[in-house]
Structures are given as structure tokens and as C-alpha cells.
Design an enzyme around this catalytic site. Structure first.
Site, PDB file in Angstrom:
ATOM      1  N   GLU A 111     -21.862   8.869   3.028  1.00  0.00           N
ATOM      2  CA  GLU A 111     -21.210   8.793   4.344  1.00  0.00           C
ATOM      3  C   GLU A 111     -21.460   7.390   4.849  1.00  0.00           C
ATOM      4  O   GLU A 111     -22.556   7.058   5.275  1.00  0.00           O
ATOM      5  CB  GLU A 111     -21.790   9.869   5.265  1.00  0.00           C
ATOM      6  CG  GLU A 111     -20.957  10.140   6.502  1.00  0.00           C
ATOM      7  CD  GLU A 111     -21.333   9.215   7.653  1.00  0.00           C
ATOM      8  OE1 GLU A 111     -20.710   8.131   7.769  1.00  0.00           O
ATOM      9  OE2 GLU A 111     -22.234   9.570   8.414  1.00  0.00           O
TER      10      GLU A 111
ATOM     11  N   CYS B  16     -21.472   6.243  13.796  1.00  0.00           N
ATOM     12  CA  CYS B  16     -20.573   5.926  12.678  1.00  0.00           C
ATOM     13  C   CYS B  16     -19.142   6.336  12.980  1.00  0.00           C
ATOM     14  O   CYS B  16     -18.198   5.795  12.395  1.00  0.00           O
ATOM     15  CB  CYS B  16     -21.062   6.587  11.401  1.00  0.00           C
ATOM     16  SG  CYS B  16     -21.134   8.400  11.468  1.00  0.00           S
TER      17      CYS B  16
END
Length: 462
Positions: free
Chosen positions: A208, A242
Site C-alpha cells: 500500500e 495516504c
């Protein structure tokens, strides 16, 4: 570290398929760890950031962590059941099924921006799937990392979960261990290093990696509504997320409306920018990086609009003044690099096709946000762009849905986790075919008879 790995690996080998009660017990113990130590966790994270609002940690870390555990608890028995699969008519009355088997020992590399949730979210999936886990926590959250290691040692056997702390050298040693699966959350640069290390052991990885998540406001969508939601997502954790909106596509001519709406929303959320409700940038290194991005934009002719007040006064310490960069240029670093702070470039457009073309000509993002009431435009954006996930008419919230897979694509990562998709990521889907005593497959054994060849023609079809 090697000894810790051997201990936890041996525990897996001694009990390779924990039953429902054992897995549920692990999940309940993890939930207990969080709830019983909520105040200490909040305090540790606040110290690491030198200023993180209590409610922000509760709503962005405590709540989603507990929610993920409860979701796994409530669905675990269903996830663990073998899945019956159909068998071709030519193999009847045989049976087929898929059983989900623990992989073994999972290695989880945790970032600094949401240290609790980014520890717990993958850990829940790994434990639900029956795996033992080792976690490498970030050196940039030393207070939390030390606390979490102590709590894990108190609430769990070292044969179930082990926490490792240290800097980059420790991280390199960690990812070189022969784990059965590695999940890494962090930068694209380090992600490549993790994948390279994992390849030496042929260890599968879930990455990720974040990236530049575009936010698109359709021509007829309310600027006020979009600005309120974008500002909430951008200012959460001071943009150190993020999934934070990384740049905004705005219909040409609506720049001032958007500026005014963003100022109004930002000042409503944080009337006192030096107060306890606005999070500080995590470290001096990160703060200096934010300032460098801003200065580069200024040097290249960017118009900077500060949102905290009209005088453009900056905040104290590492609490950085949020700002819009109007008419940003592709040459600016702020348009090339993931921002991870409270700075938001604006790009104006005249038609949706040019927006789609721009998105598709850049690395695939972890998230895409589209504010629109136009069904045709929504369908076009969804089907003509690729991103890890999408939230429509808001930002970030798709990550909070345990029933949706979460993960990147291309430059923003690979693989999925959360909920059932996470359970499957940390499981081996084992195919099982059970032959029947009445099976007719013997008819196809050699020597091949005329009847067998006749059956083949029927089986093949025209």
C-alpha cells in the site's frame, strides 16, 4: 530477530490450523488491548506528533481499529467455512470445495502516520485467517512503538504476535525474513526495496504505497459542499494521510469561489490553528519537506493562498499553515510528489475528457474522488480511469467500509486487505476435489475405446 521468527514459526508448525474459538479469542484480546489502554495510546501518539487532537486519534485510529475487529468477529465463522464449488457434469457425482488455510507467519511493516490503525487493520486480517504475525513499527513514532510492543507482550504470547522496533537497518533485516506473506505500507521507494527483499524468499507481498490521489469537481456540483468535504479530508491529521486529496481539478472560472469556500470551511474547523485540534507535522524532517515543496511552488510562480487567515500568518512550531496553490504547474514538485501535508494544488479544466486524459497519463493513484450528480459523468470517470478505490461526493470514506477491498494498483501498490478480502489475502485458497466411487472417468482410461472417442465428441461439443 531471527530467534523471534523461529519461535513464532515453530508455534505455527505445531498448530497450523487454529480453530474458530482460538482465532476469535485472539481478536477479542486485541480489542481488549485497545479499549483498556485507549488513553495511553492517545497520549503516546500525541507525544510522537508533538500535538495530535485526542478526538482525531479516536475517530481515525481507535474507532476504525475496533470496528475492523468487530467486523471480523461477526463474520469469522462464515469466512472459515469451506466454499462448495460446482463440478462439471462429466465428473458427477464427485464434489469440489475450497478451504482457506493459514499461510503461516505474516510480516507487517507499519508506517508512522496512523501507527495504531495501520498496525491493527492488517493484523486483524492475519489473525482472522489463523496466522501468527510479526510487526515492524516505525522509528518515527517512538512513544507509540514502545507502548504497543509492551502491550502486545502483555496481552499476547510471543508465539502469536511479536513486535520489532528499530530503524531502517532493522527494517531491512525484517523484510529479509522468510515470511509467508508481507504487507508493507509506506513510500513507493521503500516499497520497491521490500519487494526486492521478499523476492529472495519468493514471499508474496501486499503493498500500500499511496501516491497522488486526484479530486475532481464536476461543473455543476456545489463548490461549497465539495470544499467542506475536501477540507475535512485534507486537514485530517494535517494532510498526513495516504488517501488525502492530493490535487483538485476545478472547473475554469470557479477559482475564487473555491478559495472562499475552502477558507470558510478551514477556519470553521480550526478557528485556532495553534490549538489542540489541529495536528502537527510528525517530524522536523517532514516539516522541512513541506516547506521545500511550498518554496518550490513559489519559486516557479505559484500563487499561494493561506487558509488560516487573510494575513497569511503561519502557525507556530510544526503546525503548518494549510494553503492552496492556485494555477499550479506540472513542473512543480508539489505536482510530482505525494504531498503528505496540508498543501493543496489546484488545476483548472474546461472539459472532463482532459481530466481523464491527465489522470490516465500519470501513475495510477491509490484513490480518486469525484464530486458529481451527473450519472453519465460518474460512469465515465469510473470506467475510464483506474485507481485503488473511489469515493463519490466525498473523500477517503471508502477505506472505512470493511466490506470493500482496500489497496492500490500499479504505482500505488498491489493486493488488497480489509474484511473478507483481507482474510483471503492471508489465506491459501486450497482446491479440494473428492472423487466419487461412481465416477465415470474410468471410461476414458486407455486403451481408448470407440465409446471413449464417441464421448469425447459429445464432451467437446461443436
Amino acid at each position: 530477530m531471527q530467534n523471534s521468527y523461529k519461535t513464532i514459526k515453530q508455534a505455527y508448525q505445531a498448530s497450523p490450523f487454529p480453530d474458530f474459538n482460538e482465532r476469535k479469542g485472539w481478536l477479542q484480546q486485541l480489542k481488549k488491548l485497545i479499549i483498556e489502554n485507549e488513553e495511553m495510546i492517545i497520549e503516546a501518539i500525541d507525544k510522537d506528533f508533538t500535538g495530535r487532537a485526542t478526538f482525531e486519534t479516536q475517530i481515525a485510529e481507535i474507532y476504525p481499529s475496533v470496528k475492523a475487529i468487530k467486523h471480523a468477529e461477526n463474520n469469522l465463522s462464515t469466512w472459515m467455512k469451506p466454499e462448495k464449488r460446482k463440478v462439471s457434469i462429466w465428473f458427477q457425482p464427485s464434489k469440489a470445495k475450497v478451504i482457506y488455510q493459514p499461510l503461516g507467519v505474516a510480516g507487517l511493516v507499519v508506517p508512522w502516520n496512523y501507527p495504531l490503525y495501520m498496525s491493527v487493520a492488517p493484523l486483524v486480517c492475519a489473525l482472522a485467517a489463523g496466522n501468527r504475525s510479526m510487526l515492524k513499527l516505525s522509528e518515527f513514532t517512538p512513544n507509540f512503538s514502545e507502548l504497543f510492543a509492551t502491550l502486545v507482550e502483555k496481552y499476547f504470547s510471543k508465539e502469536v504476535i511479536t513486535v520489532i522496533n528499530g530503524g531502517p537497518e532493522v527494517g531491512a533485516e525484517f523484510t529479509a525474513l522468510p515470511f509467508d506473506h508481507i504487507l508493507f505500507t509506506g513510500s513507493n521507494r521503500v516499497g520497491k526495496m521490500v519487494m526486492k527483499a521478499a523476492s529472495e524468499n519468493l514471499t508474496p507481498v501486499t503493498l500500500e504505497l499511496g501516491g497522488k490521489s486526484p479530486t475532481i469537481i464536476d461543473e455543476n456540483y456545489s463548490i461549497d459542499d465539495a470544499a467542506q468535504k475536501i477540507m475535512f479530508g485534507k486537514l485530517l491529521n494535517a494532510g498526513q494521510t495516504c488517501l488525502a486529496p492530493d490535487y483538485v481539478f476545478l472547473p475554469k472560472g470557479k477559482e475564487q469561489d473555491f478559495i472562499d469556500a475552502c477558507k470558510k470551511a478551514a477556519q470553521k474547523y480550526h478557528p485556532n490553528w495553534n490549538g489542540e485540534n489541529y495536528t502537527a507535522i510528525n517530524s522536523d524532517k517532514q516539516f522541512e519537506r513541506q516547506e521545500a515543496l511550498l518554496q518550490d511552488a513559489i519559486d516557479k510562480g505559484g500563487e499561494i493562498v493561506y487558509l488560516n487567515n487573510d494575513a497569511a500568518e503561519k502557525t507556530d512550531g510544526r503546525k503548518m499553515s494549510p494553503a492552496l496553490i492556485i494555477q499550479s504547474l506540472e513542473s512543480m514538485l508539489i505536482r510530482k510528489e505525494e504531498i503528505f501535508g496540508p498543501l493543496l494544488p489546484i488545476v483548472t479544466y474546461q472539459n472532463l475528457d482532459e481530466v481523464i486524459e491527465y489522470v490516465n497519463n500519470n501513475p495510477r493513484p491509490l484513490a480518486l474522488y469525484f464530486f458529481s450528480k451527473n450519472k453519465a459523468n460518474i460512469n465515465k470517470v469510473l470506467t475510464h480511469t483506474i485507481s485503488g478505490g473511489v469515493t463519490l461526493n466525498d473523500v477517503i470514506l471508502h477505506v472505512s467500509q470493511e466490506t470493500l477491498p482496500f489497496g492500490g494498483v500499479g504505482n500505488s501498490g498491489m493486493g488488497h486487505y480489509h474484511g473478507y478480502d483481507g482474510f483471503k489475502t492471508f489465506s491459501k485458497a486450497k482446491s479440494v476435489f473428492k472423487q466419487s466411487a461412481l465416477a465415470g472417468t474410468r471410461l476414458m482410461y486407455p486403451p481408448y475405446s470407440k465409446f471413449a472417442k464417441f464421448l469425447y465428441k459429445i464432451m467437446r461439443g461443436s
